[in-house]
Write an enzyme that holds these catalytic residues in place. Structure first.
Site, PDB file in Angstrom:
ATOM      1  N   VAL A   7      24.990 -10.782 -33.710  1.00  0.00           N
ATOM      2  CA  VAL A   7      24.894  -9.742 -32.629  1.00  0.00           C
ATOM      3  C   VAL A   7      23.330  -9.217 -32.797  1.00  0.00           C
ATOM      4  O   VAL A   7      22.940  -8.639 -33.621  1.00  0.00           O
ATOM      5  CB  VAL A   7      25.909  -8.450 -33.257  1.00  0.00           C
ATOM      6  CG1 VAL A   7      25.763  -7.429 -32.100  1.00  0.00           C
ATOM      7  CG2 VAL A   7      27.100  -8.935 -33.235  1.00  0.00           C
ATOM      8  N   GLY A   8      22.681  -9.475 -31.681  1.00  0.00           N
ATOM      9  CA  GLY A   8      21.446  -8.926 -31.131  1.00  0.00           C
ATOM     10  C   GLY A   8      21.558  -7.593 -30.326  1.00  0.00           C
ATOM     11  O   GLY A   8      22.530  -7.347 -29.946  1.00  0.00           O
ATOM     12  N   ASN A   9      20.341  -7.323 -29.927  1.00  0.00           N
ATOM     13  CA  ASN A   9      20.204  -6.055 -29.362  1.00  0.00           C
ATOM     14  C   ASN A   9      20.618  -6.394 -27.781  1.00  0.00           C
ATOM     15  O   ASN A   9      21.234  -5.520 -27.340  1.00  0.00           O
ATOM     16  CB  ASN A   9      18.939  -5.697 -29.494  1.00  0.00           C
ATOM     17  CG  ASN A   9      18.579  -4.638 -30.755  1.00  0.00           C
ATOM     18  OD1 ASN A   9      19.128  -4.003 -31.049  1.00  0.00           O
ATOM     19  ND2 ASN A   9      17.626  -5.381 -31.502  1.00  0.00           N
ATOM     20  N   ASP A 137      19.786  -9.711 -39.548  1.00  0.00           N
ATOM     21  CA  ASP A 137      19.438 -10.824 -38.790  1.00  0.00           C
ATOM     22  C   ASP A 137      18.048 -11.587 -39.493  1.00  0.00           C
ATOM     23  O   ASP A 137      17.910 -12.623 -39.266  1.00  0.00           O
ATOM     24  CB  ASP A 137      19.040 -10.381 -37.405  1.00  0.00           C
ATOM     25  CG  ASP A 137      18.087  -9.357 -37.082  1.00  0.00           C
ATOM     26  OD1 ASP A 137      18.144  -8.639 -38.330  1.00  0.00           O
ATOM     27  OD2 ASP A 137      17.225  -9.321 -36.408  1.00  0.00           O
ATOM     28  N   THR A 212      -2.741 -14.664  -9.743  1.00  0.00           N
ATOM     29  CA  THR A 212      -2.148 -13.657 -10.626  1.00  0.00           C
ATOM     30  C   THR A 212      -0.539 -14.054 -11.238  1.00  0.00           C
ATOM     31  O   THR A 212      -0.462 -13.787 -12.435  1.00  0.00           O
ATOM     32  CB  THR A 212      -1.975 -12.451  -9.520  1.00  0.00           C
ATOM     33  OG1 THR A 212      -2.813 -11.944  -9.101  1.00  0.00           O
ATOM     34  CG2 THR A 212      -1.273 -11.335 -10.201  1.00  0.00           C
TER      35      THR A 212
END
Length: 250
Positions: A7-9, A137, A212
């Site tokens: 589970v990541g953010n 993590d 750019t």
């Protein structure tokens, strides 16, 4: 088979791992004509048979988590009750960690479940001033890298935050660094630089940008690693001055 939940953010990654060739063969027989799995993917990690990627939703309930997991495996022709013999969870989101604990207790009580966190015996000494502060993590990254490549090694995880972990030749977690991730760094740049616009994240054709758009791409792909502070912190450690392996993922 082991059901691993990371589970990541921003996103949650789920993987189904075979313990041995017997497990892998059984899965392949079950899912013929149903799902592609990973049996034809030469880049799949060792033992991985299936994987899925979901958005991390902190408000998702334990029952919703159970429904999602059951349906994902069902899409591949797998019965979670018959196929899964263990569940492992690594979570960077405390609320989701609690919900997954409840899910495992309520719906999969007969399946052994390990939630990586403070007090979990990972087999790796944590040489942090306060080992309980190290995220699950980061510990999982360090243990996985040392298992695959040995030490000394450095792990770079490019997620919502970019983290660096340093592991000694003896398999000790030395520490690391945390920096803003690529996406949120770019978002901050766009928010505070009125003349810059959002561009696709891709590798530029030239190191020196000629427009750019290409200048932004050059900074993302080439410029940022050159000045990034953790590079100096890794070189300064007396425990990892020998040749080392670097493992990067995101």
């Amino acid at each position: 088979m082991l059901l691993a939940i990371d589970v990541g953010n921003t996103e949650t990654v789920i993987g189904l791992y075979a313990r041995d060739e017997v497990d892998a063969g059984t899965v392949l027989e079950e899912n013929v004509g149903v799902g592609i799995g990973t049996e034809t993917d030469p880049t799949a990690p060792r033992g991985l048979t299936h994987h899925w990627r979901l958005s991390t939703v902190p408000t998702r309930t334990p029952d919703e988590h159970a429904v999602l997991l059951t349906q994902l495996l069902d899409l591949e022709g797998l019965d979670i009750a018959a196929s899964v013999t263990g569940i492992a969870v690594s979570s960077s989101v405390p609320h989701v960690t609690a919900e997954l604990r409840q899910m495992a207790t309520r719906w999969f009580s007969r399946v052994p479940c390990v939630v990586l966190g403070p007090g979990t015996k990972s087999g790796m000494p944590i040489l942090y001033d306060n080992p309980r502060e190290v995220g699950a993590d980061r510990v999982a990254n360090a243990v996985g890298a040392f298992d695959l490549y040995g030490g000394p090694c450095v792990v770079v995880d490019m997620g919502t935050a970019t983290t660096v972990e340093a592991i000694s030749a003896a398999g000790e977690y030395l520490g690391g660094a945390i920096a803003p991730g690529v996406a949120i760094s770019l978002e901050a740049l766009y928010q505070h630089a009125a003349a810059l616009r959002r561009v696709e994240i891709s590798e530029p054709r030239h190191v020196i940008g000629r427009s750019t758009v290409w200048r932004g791409g050059s900074w993302r792909s080439w410029g940022r690693p050159r000045w990034w502070p953790p590079a100096g912190s890794v070189r300064s450690s007396p425990r990892i001055r020998t040749p080392l392996s670097t493992w990067s993922h995101g």
